[in-house]
Design a protein around this motif. Structure first.
Motif, PDB file in Angstrom:
ATOM      1  N   ARG A 141      38.124 -36.634 -25.736  1.00 23.86           N
ATOM      2  CA  ARG A 141      38.082 -35.428 -25.264  1.00 23.86           C
ATOM      3  C   ARG A 141      36.942 -34.566 -24.517  1.00 23.86           C
ATOM      4  N   ASP A 142      35.695 -34.896 -25.037  1.00 25.70           N
ATOM      5  CA  ASP A 142      34.526 -34.496 -24.324  1.00 25.70           C
ATOM      6  C   ASP A 142      34.597 -35.092 -23.205  1.00 25.70           C
ATOM      7  N   GLN A 143      34.755 -36.391 -22.950  1.00 27.56           N
ATOM      8  CA  GLN A 143      34.825 -36.916 -21.447  1.00 27.56           C
ATOM      9  C   GLN A 143      35.666 -36.288 -20.600  1.00 27.56           C
ATOM     10  N   LEU A 144      36.976 -36.089 -21.101  1.00 27.61           N
ATOM     11  CA  LEU A 144      38.128 -35.472 -20.175  1.00 27.61           C
ATOM     12  C   LEU A 144      37.653 -34.077 -19.713  1.00 27.61           C
ATOM     13  N   TYR A 145      36.793 -33.417 -20.464  1.00 26.99           N
ATOM     14  CA  TYR A 145      36.119 -32.144 -20.031  1.00 26.99           C
ATOM     15  C   TYR A 145      34.916 -32.180 -19.035  1.00 26.99           C
ATOM     16  N   ARG A 146      34.197 -33.242 -19.668  1.00 27.70           N
ATOM     17  CA  ARG A 146      32.986 -33.462 -19.028  1.00 27.70           C
ATOM     18  C   ARG A 146      33.174 -33.837 -17.270  1.00 27.70           C
ATOM     19  N   ASP A 147      34.313 -34.743 -17.115  1.00 24.06           N
ATOM     20  CA  ASP A 147      34.867 -35.034 -15.713  1.00 24.06           C
ATOM     21  C   ASP A 147      35.090 -33.997 -14.934  1.00 24.06           C
ATOM     22  N   ILE A 148      35.660 -32.890 -15.407  1.00 22.99           N
ATOM     23  CA  ILE A 148      36.121 -31.680 -14.741  1.00 22.99           C
ATOM     24  C   ILE A 148      34.829 -30.938 -14.461  1.00 22.99           C
ATOM     25  N   TYR A 149      33.968 -30.791 -15.476  1.00 22.27           N
ATOM     26  CA  TYR A 149      32.808 -30.076 -15.346  1.00 22.27           C
ATOM     27  C   TYR A 149      32.193 -30.354 -14.136  1.00 22.27           C
ATOM     28  N   LYS A 150      32.056 -31.623 -14.132  1.00 20.91           N
ATOM     29  CA  LYS A 150      30.801 -32.406 -13.005  1.00 20.91           C
ATOM     30  C   LYS A 150      31.179 -32.048 -11.482  1.00 20.91           C
ATOM     31  N   GLU A 151      32.656 -31.837 -11.502  1.00 21.66           N
ATOM     32  CA  GLU A 151      33.059 -31.302 -10.141  1.00 21.66           C
ATOM     33  C   GLU A 151      33.096 -29.931  -9.704  1.00 21.66           C
ATOM     34  N   LEU A 152      32.475 -29.090 -10.874  1.00 23.64           N
ATOM     35  CA  LEU A 152      32.490 -27.657 -10.481  1.00 23.64           C
ATOM     36  C   LEU A 152      31.236 -27.133  -9.865  1.00 23.64           C
ATOM     37  N   PRO A 153      31.138 -26.049  -9.125  1.00 22.20           N
ATOM     38  CA  PRO A 153      30.031 -25.458  -8.589  1.00 22.20           C
ATOM     39  C   PRO A 153      28.859 -25.170  -9.547  1.00 22.20           C
ATOM     40  N   SER A 154      27.692 -25.160  -9.071  1.00 22.62           N
ATOM     41  CA  SER A 154      26.625 -25.095 -10.153  1.00 22.62           C
ATOM     42  C   SER A 154      26.610 -23.704 -10.890  1.00 22.62           C
ATOM     43  N   GLY A 155      27.354 -22.504 -10.380  1.00 25.40           N
ATOM     44  CA  GLY A 155      27.492 -21.315 -10.937  1.00 25.40           C
ATOM     45  C   GLY A 155      28.430 -21.241 -11.980  1.00 25.40           C
ATOM     46  N   LYS A 156      29.365 -22.175 -11.619  1.00 21.50           N
ATOM     47  CA  LYS A 156      30.437 -22.102 -12.907  1.00 21.50           C
ATOM     48  C   LYS A 156      30.128 -22.941 -13.966  1.00 21.50           C
ATOM     49  N   GLN A 157      29.216 -23.887 -13.466  1.00 27.45           N
ATOM     50  CA  GLN A 157      28.748 -24.944 -14.637  1.00 27.45           C
ATOM     51  C   GLN A 157      27.734 -24.053 -15.672  1.00 27.45           C
ATOM     52  N   GLU A 158      26.916 -23.336 -14.828  1.00 31.20           N
ATOM     53  CA  GLU A 158      26.074 -22.444 -15.538  1.00 31.20           C
ATOM     54  C   GLU A 158      26.713 -21.456 -16.547  1.00 31.20           C
ATOM     55  N   ALA A 159      27.982 -20.820 -16.070  1.00 31.01           N
ATOM     56  CA  ALA A 159      28.389 -19.879 -16.849  1.00 31.01           C
ATOM     57  C   ALA A 159      29.165 -20.635 -18.029  1.00 31.01           C
ATOM     58  N   ILE A 160      29.815 -21.854 -17.712  1.00 31.27           N
ATOM     59  CA  ILE A 160      30.338 -22.563 -19.115  1.00 31.27           C
ATOM     60  C   ILE A 160      29.249 -22.998 -19.875  1.00 31.27           C
ATOM     61  N   MET A 161      27.904 -23.316 -19.606  1.00 33.06           N
ATOM     62  CA  MET A 161      27.043 -23.776 -20.533  1.00 33.06           C
ATOM     63  C   MET A 161      26.736 -22.490 -21.280  1.00 33.06           C
ATOM     64  N   LYS A 162      26.513 -21.324 -20.937  1.00 33.25           N
ATOM     65  CA  LYS A 162      26.383 -20.039 -21.549  1.00 33.25           C
ATOM     66  C   LYS A 162      27.260 -19.789 -22.607  1.00 33.25           C
ATOM     67  N   GLN A 163      28.571 -20.048 -22.216  1.00 35.49           N
ATOM     68  CA  GLN A 163      29.712 -19.856 -23.149  1.00 35.49           C
ATOM     69  C   GLN A 163      29.509 -20.582 -24.345  1.00 35.49           C
ATOM     70  N   ALA A 164      29.331 -22.062 -23.836  1.00 33.04           N
ATOM     71  CA  ALA A 164      29.054 -23.158 -25.177  1.00 33.04           C
ATOM     72  C   ALA A 164      28.327 -22.633 -25.825  1.00 33.04           C
ATOM     73  N   GLU A 165      26.944 -22.353 -25.391  1.00 28.49           N
ATOM     74  CA  GLU A 165      25.955 -21.775 -26.507  1.00 28.49           C
ATOM     75  C   GLU A 165      26.408 -20.532 -27.177  1.00 28.49           C
ATOM     76  N   ALA A 166      27.081 -19.525 -26.651  1.00 33.61           N
ATOM     77  CA  ALA A 166      27.452 -18.470 -27.540  1.00 33.61           C
ATOM     78  C   ALA A 166      28.471 -18.877 -28.442  1.00 33.61           C
ATOM     79  N   ILE A 167      29.506 -19.745 -28.074  1.00 29.28           N
ATOM     80  CA  ILE A 167      30.070 -20.395 -29.200  1.00 29.28           C
ATOM     81  C   ILE A 167      29.569 -21.042 -30.249  1.00 29.28           C
ATOM     82  N   ARG A 168      28.739 -21.615 -30.091  1.00 31.06           N
ATOM     83  CA  ARG A 168      28.001 -22.438 -31.101  1.00 31.06           C
ATOM     84  C   ARG A 168      27.221 -21.586 -31.732  1.00 31.06           C
ATOM     85  N   LYS A 169      26.600 -20.575 -31.167  1.00 28.62           N
ATOM     86  CA  LYS A 169      25.691 -19.547 -31.899  1.00 28.62           C
ATOM     87  C   LYS A 169      26.557 -18.903 -33.081  1.00 28.62           C
TER      88      LYS A 169
END
Length: 399
Positions: A141-169
């Motif tokens: 599961r992680d890799q399937l999403y990671r493969d998509i993530y790697k192809e995204l623009p840097s701004g979108k990647q940054e937003a996803i990372m912030k969302q991931a941190e928020a969910i985890r917190k």
């Protein structure tokens, strides 16, 4: 622990809802706890038939939920089982231990092969219950999403990372006392899960339902069957080490397990979890699909898990406590020394003249909703000491 409201795909939600609704309407098969609280107007439930193996005096046994399997209160972990170190398993079985745990990840398959040297006949196979796991399933599961993530623009990647941190917190999975470090890199092992969770809303349609899920389970079980030479496993745990609730809500797990069960290769479905064990356990119970779970549960994190364990038990799941002793002792040199306050705590709570790890096992076994504790039996001393805690009843003291 608060359950996250993070979005899930509507198709998955629908399938999960139908699964849970079906399980609820069917009811649980007659566990003693359930029947004791049944109302007079409720329909009778089919009684679970208890299944005994290798029963011996001197060992205590408990029912593993709706499986009916009567397992020894101390069961054998797979970490120490390697070529040249199988004698502890034989000694433990002589004392009535009847449940063996293994996984492809342990020694890169050597654990499974070494176990097969002990269980080398059909008569020995029927003396024990045997579990293996689908190691690395969550990584699919992680890799399937990671493969998509790697192809995204840097701004979108940054937003996803912030969302991931928020969910985890929000889920507080790293809260000290709830999260305990059992190996180096453990906290980082959750990173992929939360990255995937942050991407579900926008990208689930590209990932969920993937054939890769089925392929991973099928290849894993076929490899385990080949390495062991066993005809079947009593429990297949998938995922091995679930990091979040979403990882037990994947329909392909249930569908592929059902196929394997029809083929006679597995009997029951389980899950193991070290990270966010309460969240994973609740989610597994809610699916109605899981028969058993191994979860990190000990004198340090126990307060966070009591309610989830009780609910899972009442749903019919059998619960095995793992990492019970690792809260107060470890064989991992990199995370030594164990904080002395943990050892002091178990010494205060559990009366008697025993080593701290033994007291940690005794503590877990005082919970009637736990079926067993899993112990790494490194040598004869570990066998004699750790199996001696089976059947012990103590009056726990304030912590």
């Amino acid at each position: 622990m608060k359950k996250s409201d993070s979005p899930t795909p509507s198709s998955l939600s629908r399938r999960n809802f139908l699964t849970v609704a079906s399980a609820a309407s069917a009811g649980l098969s007659g566990l003693g706890l359930q029947s004791a609280h049944a109302k007079p107007n409720q329909p009778a439930r089919t009684k679970v038939v208890q299944e005994w193996r290798n029963q011996q005096s001197g060992m205590a046994y408990r029912q593993l939920g709706r499986t009916g399997m009567m397992i020894s209160e101390v069961v054998c972990g797979g970490d120490p089982i390697r070529f040249g170190n199988t004698r502890p398993v034989e000694l433990a079985m002589d004392k009535g231990l009847n449940y063996l745990d293994m996984a492809p990840a342990y020694g890169d398959g050597e654990c499974e092969e070494a176990y097969s040297q002990v269980i080398d006949s059909s008569s020995k196979r029927e003396k024990v219950f045997i579990t293996t796991k689908v190691s690395g399933f969550a990584a699919v599961r992680d890799q399937l999403y990671r493969d998509i993530y790697k192809e995204l623009p840097s701004g979108k990647q940054e937003a996803i990372m912030k969302q991931a941190e928020a969910i985890r917190k929000d889920r507080a999975v790293d809260k000290p006392g709830y999260f305990l470090k059992y190996w180096t890199g453990q906290a980082e092992s959750m990173d992929g899960a939360f990255l995937a969770n942050a991407m579900v809303t926008d990208y689930a349609h590209k990932v969920e339902g993937s054939q890769a899920y089925r392929d991973k389970i099928l290849s894993s079980i076929e490899g385990s069957l080949k390495r062991t030479g066993f005809g079947y496993f009593d429990i297949l745990m998938c995922p091995h080490g679930a990091d979040c609730p979403e990882e037990v809500q994947i329909p392909e797990i249930y569908e592929t397990f059902a196929q394997l069960k029809r083929e006679g290769k597995v009997r029951y479905l389980g899950v193991s979890t070290h990270n966010d064990p309460a969240g994973v356990l609740r989610a597994a119970a809610e699916t109605g699909e899981y028969d058993a779970a191994m979860c990190a549960y000990n004198v340090i994190n126990g307060g966070y898990l009591e309610d989830a364990i009780r609910q899972a038990h009442e749903s019919g799941m059998g619960i095995i406590a793992m990492k019970a002793a690792m809260a107060v002792a470890t064989h991992h040199e990199a995370i030594k020394p164990i904080p002395s306050w943990r050892i002091d705590k178990v010494e205060r709570i559990v009366p008697g003249d025993m080593k701290a790890p033994m007291k940690a096992y005794v503590w877990a076994l005082q919970n009637p909703h736990i079926s067993a504790v899993i112990s790494n039996l490194w040598d004869e001393q570990y066998v004699n000491e750790n199996l001696s805690v089976a059947g012990k009843k103590v009056e726990l003291q304030p912590g």
